[in-house]
Design a protein around this motif. Structure first.
Motif, PDB file in Angstrom:
ATOM      1  N   SER A   1      -1.758   6.908  -3.681  1.00 57.66           N
ATOM      2  CA  SER A   1      -0.708   6.709  -2.670  1.00 57.66           C
ATOM      3  C   SER A   1      -0.963   7.592  -1.459  1.00 57.66           C
ATOM      4  CB  SER A   1       0.665   7.022  -3.264  1.00 57.66           C
ATOM      5  OG  SER A   1       0.771   8.401  -3.561  1.00 57.66           O
ATOM      6  N   TRP A   2      -0.252   7.288  -0.376  1.00 49.56           N
ATOM      7  CA  TRP A   2      -0.251   8.144   0.802  1.00 49.56           C
ATOM      8  C   TRP A   2       0.659   9.350   0.545  1.00 49.56           C
ATOM      9  CZ3 TRP A   2      -3.673   7.388   4.578  1.00 49.56           C
ATOM     10  CH2 TRP A   2      -4.229   6.127   4.733  1.00 49.56           C
ATOM     11  N   GLU A   3       0.630  10.309   1.462  1.00 48.45           N
ATOM     12  CA  GLU A   3       1.406  11.544   1.281  1.00 48.45           C
ATOM     13  C   GLU A   3       2.909  11.284   1.247  1.00 48.45           C
ATOM     14  OE1 GLU A   3       0.908  10.563   5.473  1.00 48.45           O
ATOM     15  OE2 GLU A   3      -0.586  10.922   3.879  1.00 48.45           O
ATOM     16  N   ASP A   4       3.346  10.164   1.838  1.00 47.23           N
ATOM     17  CA  ASP A   4       4.776   9.833   1.816  1.00 47.23           C
ATOM     18  C   ASP A   4       5.169   9.022   0.585  1.00 47.23           C
ATOM     19  OD1 ASP A   4       3.666   7.372   2.348  1.00 47.23           O
ATOM     20  OD2 ASP A   4       4.775   7.012   4.203  1.00 47.23           O
ATOM     21  N   GLY A   5       4.219   8.805  -0.314  1.00 49.18           N
ATOM     22  CA  GLY A   5       4.495   8.082  -1.551  1.00 49.18           C
ATOM     23  C   GLY A   5       4.183   6.605  -1.495  1.00 49.18           C
ATOM     24  N   THR A   6       3.812   6.084  -0.315  1.00 48.17           N
ATOM     25  CA  THR A   6       3.461   4.665  -0.202  1.00 48.17           C
ATOM     26  C   THR A   6       2.211   4.373  -1.020  1.00 48.17           C
ATOM     27  OG1 THR A   6       4.357   4.522   2.049  1.00 48.17           O
ATOM     28  CG2 THR A   6       2.787   2.808   1.379  1.00 48.17           C
ATOM     29  N   PRO A   7       2.279   3.433  -1.960  1.00 46.32           N
ATOM     30  CA  PRO A   7       1.087   3.095  -2.756  1.00 46.32           C
ATOM     31  C   PRO A   7      -0.012   2.502  -1.872  1.00 46.32           C
ATOM     32  CG  PRO A   7       3.082   2.208  -3.766  1.00 46.32           C
ATOM     33  CD  PRO A   7       3.458   2.659  -2.385  1.00 46.32           C
ATOM     34  N   LEU A   8      -1.231   2.825  -2.203  1.00 40.00           N
ATOM     35  CA  LEU A   8      -2.365   2.274  -1.471  1.00 40.00           C
ATOM     36  C   LEU A   8      -2.643   0.842  -1.917  1.00 40.00           C
ATOM     37  CD1 LEU A   8      -4.587   5.424  -1.840  1.00 40.00           C
ATOM     38  CD2 LEU A   8      -3.869   4.514   0.361  1.00 40.00           C
ATOM     39  N   SER A   9      -2.998   0.008  -0.965  1.00 33.12           N
ATOM     40  CA  SER A   9      -3.529  -1.317  -1.296  1.00 33.12           C
ATOM     41  C   SER A   9      -5.041  -1.246  -1.086  1.00 33.12           C
ATOM     42  CB  SER A   9      -2.913  -2.381  -0.388  1.00 33.12           C
ATOM     43  OG  SER A   9      -3.416  -2.268   0.933  1.00 33.12           O
ATOM     44  N   SER A  10      -5.726  -2.376  -1.212  1.00 31.80           N
ATOM     45  CA  SER A  10      -7.174  -2.355  -0.994  1.00 31.80           C
ATOM     46  C   SER A  10      -7.509  -1.952   0.441  1.00 31.80           C
ATOM     47  CB  SER A  10      -7.785  -3.715  -1.317  1.00 31.80           C
ATOM     48  OG  SER A  10      -7.280  -4.723  -0.467  1.00 31.80           O
ATOM     49  N   CYS A  11      -6.595  -2.226   1.381  1.00 35.45           N
ATOM     50  CA  CYS A  11      -6.799  -1.819   2.774  1.00 35.45           C
ATOM     51  C   CYS A  11      -6.888  -0.299   2.887  1.00 35.45           C
ATOM     52  CB  CYS A  11      -5.655  -2.365   3.632  1.00 35.45           C
ATOM     53  SG  CYS A  11      -5.694  -1.841   5.345  1.00 35.45           S
ATOM     54  N   GLY A  12      -5.877   0.396   2.357  1.00 35.49           N
ATOM     55  CA  GLY A  12      -5.872   1.852   2.410  1.00 35.49           C
ATOM     56  C   GLY A  12      -7.020   2.465   1.629  1.00 35.49           C
ATOM     57  N   LEU A  13      -7.392   1.847   0.501  1.00 36.88           N
ATOM     58  CA  LEU A  13      -8.501   2.368  -0.304  1.00 36.88           C
ATOM     59  C   LEU A  13      -9.816   2.327   0.467  1.00 36.88           C
ATOM     60  CD1 LEU A  13      -7.788   0.827  -3.833  1.00 36.88           C
ATOM     61  CD2 LEU A  13      -7.559   3.219  -3.139  1.00 36.88           C
ATOM     62  N   ILE A  14     -10.085   1.191   1.103  1.00 39.50           N
ATOM     63  CA  ILE A  14     -11.323   1.071   1.879  1.00 39.50           C
ATOM     64  C   ILE A  14     -11.297   2.002   3.083  1.00 39.50           C
ATOM     65  CG2 ILE A  14     -12.577  -0.484   3.434  1.00 39.50           C
ATOM     66  CD1 ILE A  14     -13.287  -0.945   0.537  1.00 39.50           C
ATOM     67  N   TRP A  15     -10.145   2.060   3.777  1.00 38.73           N
ATOM     68  CA  TRP A  15     -10.027   2.932   4.953  1.00 38.73           C
ATOM     69  C   TRP A  15     -10.311   4.388   4.575  1.00 38.73           C
ATOM     70  CZ3 TRP A  15      -9.634   2.374  10.098  1.00 38.73           C
ATOM     71  CH2 TRP A  15      -9.234   3.476  10.849  1.00 38.73           C
ATOM     72  N   ASN A  16      -9.704   4.863   3.502  1.00 41.82           N
ATOM     73  CA  ASN A  16      -9.902   6.253   3.087  1.00 41.82           C
ATOM     74  C   ASN A  16     -11.331   6.518   2.642  1.00 41.82           C
ATOM     75  OD1 ASN A  16      -7.364   7.386   3.628  1.00 41.82           O
ATOM     76  ND2 ASN A  16      -6.497   6.506   1.772  1.00 41.82           N
ATOM     77  N   TYR A  17     -11.944   5.539   2.005  1.00 37.51           N
ATOM     78  CA  TYR A  17     -13.357   5.686   1.617  1.00 37.51           C
ATOM     79  C   TYR A  17     -14.220   5.861   2.861  1.00 37.51           C
ATOM     80  CZ  TYR A  17     -18.002   4.587  -0.213  1.00 37.51           C
ATOM     81  OH  TYR A  17     -19.350   4.637  -0.536  1.00 37.51           O
ATOM     82  N   LEU A  18     -14.000   5.020   3.862  1.00 39.87           N
ATOM     83  CA  LEU A  18     -14.776   5.104   5.102  1.00 39.87           C
ATOM     84  C   LEU A  18     -14.529   6.427   5.814  1.00 39.87           C
ATOM     85  CD1 LEU A  18     -14.216   1.471   6.456  1.00 39.87           C
ATOM     86  CD2 LEU A  18     -16.204   2.344   5.226  1.00 39.87           C
ATOM     87  N   LYS A  19     -13.285   6.885   5.799  1.00 41.23           N
ATOM     88  CA  LYS A  19     -12.949   8.165   6.443  1.00 41.23           C
ATOM     89  C   LYS A  19     -13.621   9.329   5.725  1.00 41.23           C
ATOM     90  CE  LYS A  19      -8.690   9.793   6.184  1.00 41.23           C
ATOM     91  NZ  LYS A  19      -7.255  10.056   6.470  1.00 41.23           N
TER      92      LYS A  19
ATOM     93  N   HIS B   1      -4.379  -3.028  -8.541  1.00 37.33           N
ATOM     94  CA  HIS B   1      -3.355  -3.741  -9.292  1.00 37.33           C
ATOM     95  C   HIS B   1      -3.185  -3.246 -10.730  1.00 37.33           C
ATOM     96  CE1 HIS B   1      -4.405  -6.671  -6.051  1.00 37.33           C
ATOM     97  NE2 HIS B   1      -3.082  -6.791  -6.022  1.00 37.33           N
ATOM     98  N   GLN B   2      -4.168  -2.542 -11.265  1.00 40.73           N
ATOM     99  CA  GLN B   2      -4.123  -2.104 -12.656  1.00 40.73           C
ATOM    100  C   GLN B   2      -3.052  -1.030 -12.873  1.00 40.73           C
ATOM    101  OE1 GLN B   2      -6.600  -1.938 -10.518  1.00 40.73           O
ATOM    102  NE2 GLN B   2      -7.596   0.069 -10.500  1.00 40.73           N
ATOM    103  N   LYS B   3      -2.492  -1.013 -14.057  1.00 38.27           N
ATOM    104  CA  LYS B   3      -1.391  -0.105 -14.396  1.00 38.27           C
ATOM    105  C   LYS B   3      -1.777   1.362 -14.231  1.00 38.27           C
ATOM    106  CE  LYS B   3       2.056   0.750 -18.006  1.00 38.27           C
ATOM    107  NZ  LYS B   3       2.532   0.359 -19.365  1.00 38.27           N
ATOM    108  N   SER B   4      -3.038   1.664 -14.467  1.00 33.29           N
ATOM    109  CA  SER B   4      -3.495   3.062 -14.415  1.00 33.29           C
ATOM    110  C   SER B   4      -3.627   3.596 -12.990  1.00 33.29           C
ATOM    111  CB  SER B   4      -4.852   3.192 -15.118  1.00 33.29           C
ATOM    112  OG  SER B   4      -5.823   2.365 -14.472  1.00 33.29           O
ATOM    113  N   PHE B   5      -3.592   2.709 -11.989  1.00 35.52           N
ATOM    114  CA  PHE B   5      -3.807   3.156 -10.615  1.00 35.52           C
ATOM    115  C   PHE B   5      -2.559   3.828 -10.053  1.00 35.52           C
ATOM    116  CE2 PHE B   5      -3.774   2.543  -5.994  1.00 35.52           C
ATOM    117  CZ  PHE B   5      -4.977   3.145  -5.670  1.00 35.52           C
ATOM    118  N   LYS B   6      -2.720   5.030  -9.518  1.00 31.55           N
ATOM    119  CA  LYS B   6      -1.583   5.810  -8.998  1.00 31.55           C
ATOM    120  C   LYS B   6      -1.787   6.253  -7.542  1.00 31.55           C
ATOM    121  CE  LYS B   6       0.291   5.758 -13.117  1.00 31.55           C
ATOM    122  NZ  LYS B   6       1.437   4.860 -13.402  1.00 31.55           N
TER     123      LYS B   6
END
Length: 302
Positions: free
Chosen positions: A77-95, A70-75
């Motif tokens: 995103s997925w390759e299509d430009g979709t911003p990551l939420s906490s779901c995508g962040l955790i998924w990518n960490y696990l991957k 949620h912080q302003k500094s966070f950029k």
């Protein structure tokens, strides 16, 4: 022992629910979830490498297991430009840390990203509503009673866990079905207008439309030499590429044989998407081909 997961209190969202479920599935089934917005507590948790801080805290630092977006500094995103939420962040960490590859292959990981993770990220970031997951959101309760809020959250987390497990099963079956569909289509090249299925696999039937322009299929059905002649649908809708002849609809037994002139035709669904025939495979294919020609003639009359 259990892993401690910290997320925000009050109104919950599907992104932290899915993130927690992923940790439960792929890190440790024993979890202790703390929900808070207390800045003092969050400051302590964010400096503890053994605590997962998700969707709260204003920091993204995977080494410290802090996963807020949620912080302003966070950029991120997925390759299509979709911003990551906490779901995508955790998924990518696990991957990235090979925690997913212990449970599934790369093809399954990619499919889950497409069909689940990115959809959660899009919804949480206000890009696209995920209708299939709407029922999770309605577990939120408009109350200030902490016990009721905790109960609602715990129930929503259970439901999300079951929902993900079921979706995971569907995805695995669909991937197997894709491989089998390609084989069946290749083997059906000898039949000009018909797909001949090897089994009564409805997962394959659901995706046939994506791989062939043909309109009708023959499937082995209940027992020896019993066949289902079935229209191929268009996408996720119930629209049919080949209707059963109109005067067959809703008939069965001798009445259907008389009206159709086809001995062995046992049943025709009144919605017109399938009929059942008892006899040889060759004749079932011939009936299906005639249904295709019937539909072609109907179209030319329009």
């Amino acid at each position: 022992m259990s892993i401690k997961i910290v997320t925000h209190s009050q109104h919950f969202h599907i992104d932290e629910l899915f993130a927690i479920v992923f940790l439960k599935m792929y890190v440790d089934k024993n979890i202790d979830v703390v929900r808070t917005r207390d800045e003092k507590l969050l400051s302590e948790y964010k400096t503890d490498k053994d605590v997962w801080v998700i969707d709260v805290g204003g920091e993204y630092d995977p080494e410290m297991k802090n996963f807020d977006h949620h912080q302003k500094s966070f950029k991120g995103s997925w390759e299509d430009g979709t911003p990551l939420s906490s779901c995508g962040l955790i998924w990518n960490y696990l991957k990235e840390n090979n925690l997913l590859s212990q449970h599934m292959n790369g093809e399954t990981i990619d499919k889950i990203e497409k069909d689940i993770v990115k959809k959660v990220d899009k919804q949480d970031n206000g890009i696209e509503f995920w209708q299939e997951a709407y029922f999770i959101s309605i577990y939120n309760t408009k109350t200030n009673d902490e016990k009721k809020l905790k109960y609602s959250f715990d129930r929503a987390l259970e439901v999300t866990n079951d929902f993900y497990k079921n979706l995971f099963g569907v995805i695995r079956r669909s991937l197997r079905a894709e491989r089998e569909v390609k084989k069946v289509i290749d083997k059906s090249k000898e039949f000009e207008n018909v797909i001949m299925m090897d089994s009564h696999n409805m997962d394959m039937m659901k995706i046939l439309h994506s791989y062939t322009d043909k309109t009708i299929a023959v499937l082995p059905y209940k027992g020896k030499e019993i066949w289902k002649i079935c229209s191929i649908t268009n996408g996720n809708s119930f629209s049919k590429r080949s209707e059963m002849p109109k005067d067959w609809l809703g008939l069965s037994g001798k009445e259907l044989e008389t009206v159709s002139g086809v001995k062995g035709l046992e049943f025709c669904h009144k919605a017109g998407f399938m009929c059942v025939y008892k006899g040889s495979k060759e004749e079932a294919i011939n009936i299906a081909n005639n249904i295709y020609l019937y539909n072609l003639a109907c179209m030319r009359k329009q």
